[in-house]
Scaffold this active site. Structure first.
Site, PDB file in Angstrom:
ATOM      1  N   ALA A  12     -46.902  13.043 -14.872  1.00 45.73           N
ATOM      2  CA  ALA A  12     -45.553  13.625 -14.983  1.00 45.73           C
ATOM      3  C   ALA A  12     -44.571  12.879 -14.103  1.00 45.73           C
ATOM      4  O   ALA A  12     -43.587  13.445 -13.614  1.00 45.73           O
ATOM      5  CB  ALA A  12     -45.615  15.100 -14.598  1.00 45.73           C
ATOM      6  N   GLY A  16     -44.000   8.833 -17.497  1.00 50.84           N
ATOM      7  CA  GLY A  16     -44.554   9.883 -18.349  1.00 50.84           C
ATOM      8  C   GLY A  16     -43.440  10.786 -18.866  1.00 50.84           C
ATOM      9  O   GLY A  16     -43.407  11.158 -20.050  1.00 50.84           O
ATOM     10  N   ARG A  36     -51.332  18.454 -10.959  1.00 54.27           N
ATOM     11  CA  ARG A  36     -50.856  19.726 -10.391  1.00 54.27           C
ATOM     12  C   ARG A  36     -50.617  20.796 -11.475  1.00 54.27           C
ATOM     13  O   ARG A  36     -50.216  21.912 -11.165  1.00 54.27           O
ATOM     14  CB  ARG A  36     -49.552  19.491  -9.628  1.00 54.27           C
ATOM     15  CG  ARG A  36     -49.769  18.817  -8.280  1.00 54.27           C
ATOM     16  CD  ARG A  36     -48.463  18.789  -7.508  1.00 54.27           C
ATOM     17  NE  ARG A  36     -47.687  17.601  -7.870  1.00 54.27           N
ATOM     18  CZ  ARG A  36     -47.771  16.449  -7.231  1.00 54.27           C
ATOM     19  NH1 ARG A  36     -48.562  16.340  -6.202  1.00 54.27           N
ATOM     20  NH2 ARG A  36     -47.053  15.417  -7.599  1.00 54.27           N
ATOM     21  N   LYS A  83     -48.907  -0.153 -15.771  1.00 51.87           N
ATOM     22  CA  LYS A  83     -48.767  -1.599 -15.552  1.00 51.87           C
ATOM     23  C   LYS A  83     -49.432  -1.964 -14.226  1.00 51.87           C
ATOM     24  O   LYS A  83     -48.761  -2.075 -13.194  1.00 51.87           O
ATOM     25  CB  LYS A  83     -47.286  -1.996 -15.528  1.00 51.87           C
ATOM     26  CG  LYS A  83     -46.595  -1.815 -16.897  1.00 51.87           C
ATOM     27  CD  LYS A  83     -45.111  -2.122 -16.841  1.00 51.87           C
ATOM     28  CE  LYS A  83     -44.453  -2.025 -18.218  1.00 51.87           C
ATOM     29  NZ  LYS A  83     -42.995  -2.164 -18.177  1.00 51.87           N
ATOM     30  N   SER A 115     -37.238   3.326 -16.701  1.00 53.87           N
ATOM     31  CA  SER A 115     -37.252   4.719 -17.183  1.00 53.87           C
ATOM     32  C   SER A 115     -35.902   5.413 -17.004  1.00 53.87           C
ATOM     33  O   SER A 115     -35.510   6.223 -17.840  1.00 53.87           O
ATOM     34  CB  SER A 115     -38.359   5.512 -16.498  1.00 53.87           C
ATOM     35  OG  SER A 115     -38.181   5.477 -15.119  1.00 53.87           O
ATOM     36  N   LYS A 166     -45.543  -9.388 -14.276  1.00 51.65           N
ATOM     37  CA  LYS A 166     -44.119  -9.542 -13.939  1.00 51.65           C
ATOM     38  C   LYS A 166     -43.736  -8.710 -12.704  1.00 51.65           C
ATOM     39  O   LYS A 166     -42.708  -8.981 -12.071  1.00 51.65           O
ATOM     40  CB  LYS A 166     -43.222  -9.237 -15.136  1.00 51.65           C
ATOM     41  CG  LYS A 166     -43.188  -7.771 -15.585  1.00 51.65           C
ATOM     42  CD  LYS A 166     -42.155  -6.949 -14.873  1.00 51.65           C
ATOM     43  CE  LYS A 166     -42.167  -5.530 -14.801  1.00 51.65           C
ATOM     44  NZ  LYS A 166     -42.801  -4.423 -14.872  1.00 51.65           N
ATOM     45  N   ASN A 231     -40.277  -2.440  -7.868  1.00 46.66           N
ATOM     46  CA  ASN A 231     -40.829  -3.686  -7.339  1.00 46.66           C
ATOM     47  C   ASN A 231     -39.723  -4.594  -6.799  1.00 46.66           C
ATOM     48  O   ASN A 231     -39.850  -5.178  -5.726  1.00 46.66           O
ATOM     49  CB  ASN A 231     -41.635  -4.385  -8.440  1.00 46.66           C
ATOM     50  CG  ASN A 231     -42.916  -3.624  -8.738  1.00 46.66           C
ATOM     51  OD1 ASN A 231     -43.825  -3.586  -7.923  1.00 46.66           O
ATOM     52  ND2 ASN A 231     -42.961  -2.987  -9.894  1.00 46.66           N
TER      53      ASN A 231
HETATM   54  N1  NDP Z   1     -40.880   4.035 -14.198  1.00 51.46           N
HETATM   55  C1  NDP Z   1     -40.747   3.048 -15.059  1.00 51.46           C
HETATM   56  O1  NDP Z   1     -39.633   2.605 -15.319  1.00 51.46           O
HETATM   57  C2  NDP Z   1     -41.944   2.485 -15.744  1.00 51.46           C
HETATM   58  C3  NDP Z   1     -43.214   2.607 -15.223  1.00 51.46           C
HETATM   59  N2  NDP Z   1     -44.271   2.032 -15.848  1.00 51.46           N
HETATM   60  C4  NDP Z   1     -45.633   2.132 -15.313  1.00 51.46           C
HETATM   61  O2  NDP Z   1     -46.095   3.474 -15.498  1.00 51.46           O
HETATM   62  C5  NDP Z   1     -46.980   3.840 -14.436  1.00 51.46           C
HETATM   63  C6  NDP Z   1     -46.443   5.111 -13.799  1.00 51.46           C
HETATM   64  O3  NDP Z   1     -45.186   4.806 -13.264  1.00 51.46           O
HETATM   65  P1  NDP Z   1     -44.146   5.921 -12.831  1.00 51.46           P
HETATM   66  O4  NDP Z   1     -44.225   7.093 -13.731  1.00 51.46           O
HETATM   67  O5  NDP Z   1     -42.859   5.254 -12.666  1.00 51.46           O
HETATM   68  O6  NDP Z   1     -44.754   6.299 -11.410  1.00 51.46           O
HETATM   69  P2  NDP Z   1     -44.573   7.648 -10.610  1.00 51.46           P
HETATM   70  O7  NDP Z   1     -44.937   7.314  -9.216  1.00 51.46           O
HETATM   71  O8  NDP Z   1     -43.259   8.248 -10.906  1.00 51.46           O
HETATM   72  O9  NDP Z   1     -45.699   8.597 -11.247  1.00 51.46           O
HETATM   73  C7  NDP Z   1     -47.063   8.289 -11.118  1.00 51.46           C
HETATM   74  C8  NDP Z   1     -47.834   9.342 -11.839  1.00 51.46           C
HETATM   75  O10 NDP Z   1     -49.234   9.039 -11.697  1.00 51.46           O
HETATM   76  C9  NDP Z   1     -49.902  10.224 -11.283  1.00 51.46           C
HETATM   77  N3  NDP Z   1     -51.129   9.962 -10.544  1.00 51.46           N
HETATM   78  C10 NDP Z   1     -51.308   9.122  -9.508  1.00 51.46           C
HETATM   79  N4  NDP Z   1     -52.581   9.199  -9.080  1.00 51.46           N
HETATM   80  C11 NDP Z   1     -53.206  10.107  -9.873  1.00 51.46           C
HETATM   81  C12 NDP Z   1     -54.530  10.631  -9.931  1.00 51.46           C
HETATM   82  N5  NDP Z   1     -55.471  10.220  -9.076  1.00 51.46           N
HETATM   83  N6  NDP Z   1     -54.814  11.553 -10.867  1.00 51.46           N
HETATM   84  C13 NDP Z   1     -53.871  11.977 -11.732  1.00 51.46           C
HETATM   85  N7  NDP Z   1     -52.595  11.529 -11.720  1.00 51.46           N
HETATM   86  C14 NDP Z   1     -52.285  10.592 -10.806  1.00 51.46           C
HETATM   87  C15 NDP Z   1     -48.888  10.916 -10.397  1.00 51.46           C
HETATM   88  O11 NDP Z   1     -49.256  12.244 -10.217  1.00 51.46           O
HETATM   89  P3  NDP Z   1     -48.680  13.083  -8.965  1.00 51.46           P
HETATM   90  O12 NDP Z   1     -47.245  13.319  -9.294  1.00 51.46           O
HETATM   91  O13 NDP Z   1     -49.535  14.290  -8.988  1.00 51.46           O
HETATM   92  O14 NDP Z   1     -48.873  12.213  -7.751  1.00 51.46           O
HETATM   93  C16 NDP Z   1     -47.639  10.735 -11.246  1.00 51.46           C
HETATM   94  O15 NDP Z   1     -47.608  11.663 -12.298  1.00 51.46           O
HETATM   95  C17 NDP Z   1     -47.004   2.637 -13.491  1.00 51.46           C
HETATM   96  O16 NDP Z   1     -48.140   1.882 -13.768  1.00 51.46           O
HETATM   97  C18 NDP Z   1     -45.738   1.865 -13.826  1.00 51.46           C
HETATM   98  O17 NDP Z   1     -45.869   0.487 -13.572  1.00 51.46           O
HETATM   99  C19 NDP Z   1     -44.117   1.370 -17.022  1.00 51.46           C
HETATM  100  C20 NDP Z   1     -42.873   1.249 -17.597  1.00 51.46           C
HETATM  101  C21 NDP Z   1     -41.696   1.781 -17.007  1.00 51.46           C
HETATM  102  O1  13P Z   2     -41.921  -1.789 -15.590  1.00 55.95           O
HETATM  103  C1  13P Z   2     -40.824  -1.335 -15.430  1.00 55.95           C
HETATM  104  C2  13P Z   2     -39.739  -1.524 -16.407  1.00 55.95           C
HETATM  105  O2  13P Z   2     -40.168  -2.180 -17.533  1.00 55.95           O
HETATM  106  C3  13P Z   2     -40.513  -0.545 -14.210  1.00 55.95           C
HETATM  107  O3  13P Z   2     -40.428  -1.404 -13.143  1.00 55.95           O
HETATM  108  P1  13P Z   2     -40.733  -0.880 -11.680  1.00 55.95           P
HETATM  109  O4  13P Z   2     -42.142  -0.325 -11.735  1.00 55.95           O
HETATM  110  O5  13P Z   2     -40.590  -2.071 -10.810  1.00 55.95           O
HETATM  111  O6  13P Z   2     -39.743   0.191 -11.374  1.00 55.95           O
END
Ligand code: NDP
Ligand code: 13P
Length: 309
Positions: A12, A16, A36, A83, A115, A166, A231
């Site tokens: 979440a 997500g 959670r 990623k 996002s 990247k 990043n």
């Molecule tokens: N944000 C963006 O713009 C983008 C992100 N991504 C990729 O998506 C992935 C998530 O990124 P993002 O949503 O931004 O990161 P966040 O830090 O916002 O969220 C991470 C999520 O992973 C969950 N999590 C971490 N550890 C666990 C675990 N052990 N069990 C269950 N859940 C877990 C967290 O849960 P909790 O809240 O409970 O800690 C949280 O829901 C990354 O790999 C990122 O590179 C890809 C494209 C775009």
């Molecule tokens: O992968 C992403 C956009 O495509 C998000 O980048 P960051 O994880 O660096 O915020």
């Protein structure tokens, strides 16, 4: 709606939540699960068509093992949007999912998808890739809209590595901007960064052309030029003299590039692949060099032809 799918999103966090917004806008039945959540995973995945993993890398093995114990319909498609790279094995998330669920189709989603912009309903494009074309097409339909253009691709490893590798270059790009090195330096850094991504990615088994698409060059341009990228922010703040600990204390969300840099260093050493930018990002994250020293190391490398590799 007959084509309405039941989509369960694991994680979440920022990504997500944005993916949930996109699927909901297309009238799919969407449930978001986090560790959670009060609702159990077992209940949620009971009638799922697609399980989307949007957890950060450190959570991937946890959620995989939770799902492994559950009775899942053989029709379920797994979609991974993480990623990152596994620190123990250097595996990609899709390789972990596929190993755990060998009889299910696994699809990778990756592209220039900050996002926050997607939550603001700004237009964007992405790639969904799989060895099972029909599964990628199902996912394409679920997320495509007039503000989110989804392409299919048959090179899941290349698509996944583009979005993952990247992140290291986005840290370097943040340093470049933080030091105010100018547009020429930034262009040189991103171009040579892409060369480095291609070099290790092709050795890994990915197709070269994939890195020149949305999930490679596209995402490199987005995150290498945007303060919305976590990043990039890490690199920028390192260049401004902050320590990594200090930066991470205040950073909103996950900067996967920090772990990815370590994993890449390991892999490039094991396989004797030259990755000079990654190496300097690694030394910088370890506080073994200053940003200016890292820059000089790169500028003073042996002179050579642009392509001899
Ligand atoms: N944000 C963006 O713009 C983008 C992100 N991504 C990729 O998506 C992935 C998530 O990124 P993002 O949503 O931004 O990161 P966040 O830090 O916002 O969220 C991470 C999520 O992973 C969950 N999590 C971490 N550890 C666990 C675990 N052990 N069990 C269950 N859940 C877990 C967290 O849960 P909790 O809240 O409970 O800690 C949280 O829901 C990354 O790999 C990122 O590179 C890809 C494209 C775009
Ligand atoms: O992968 C992403 C956009 O495509 C998000 O980048 P960051 O994880 O660096 O915020």
């Amino acid at each position: 709606m007959t084509n309405s799918k039941s989509v369960v999103i694991l994680g979440a966090g920022a990504w997500g939540s944005a993916l949930a917004t996109l699927a909901k806008a297309n009238d799919h039945k969407v449930h978001i699960w986090s560790r959670r959540s009060s609702r159990t995973l077992e209940k949620l995945v009971e009638d799922a068509d697609i399980i989307v993993s949007a957890v950060s890398m450190k959570g991937v093995r946890d959620v995989v093992s939770q799902l492994q114990g559950l009775p899942l319909s053989p029709e379920i498609i797994f979609l991974t949007a993480t990623k990152g790279l596994d620190p123990q094995t250097t595996c990609t998330p899709s390789q972990i999912w596929q190993e755990a669920f060998p009889n299910h189709p696994v699809v990778v989603l990756s592209g220039p998808n900050l996002s926050q912009e997607i939550q603001q309903e700004l237009p964007a494009a992405t790639v969904v890739a799989s060895n099972v074309t029909s599964a990628a097409e199902v996912v394409q339909l679920v997320f495509s809209s007039n503000r989110f253009r989804v392409y299919t691709n048959a090179d899941p490893l290349g698509v996944e590595l583009g979005g993952t590798l990247k992140n290291v270059m986005a840290i370097a790009a943040g340093v470049c901007d933080g030091l105010q090195l100018g547009t020429n330096a930034k262009a040189a850094l991103l171009t040579r960064g892409l060369t480095e991504m291609v070099r290790i990615g092709v050795h890994w088994g990915a197709k070269q052309e994939t890195f020149y698409g949305l999930s490679g060059l596209g995402d490199l341009l987005a995150t290498g030029n945007s303060p919305l990228s976590r990043n990039y922010q890490v690199g920028y703040q390192l260049a401004c003299g902050k320590s990594l600990t200090e930066i991470l204390t205040h950073l909103q969300g996950t900067a996967e590039g920090i772990n990815t840099t370590k994993v890449l260093m390991l892999r490039s050493k094991q396989q004797n692949i030259s990755m000079p930018i990654t190496e300097q990002v690694y030394h910088l994250l370890q506080a073994e060099v200053t940003p200016r020293q890292a820059l000089l190391e790169l500028m003073l490398r042996d002179i050579k032809p642009e392509y001899n590799e």
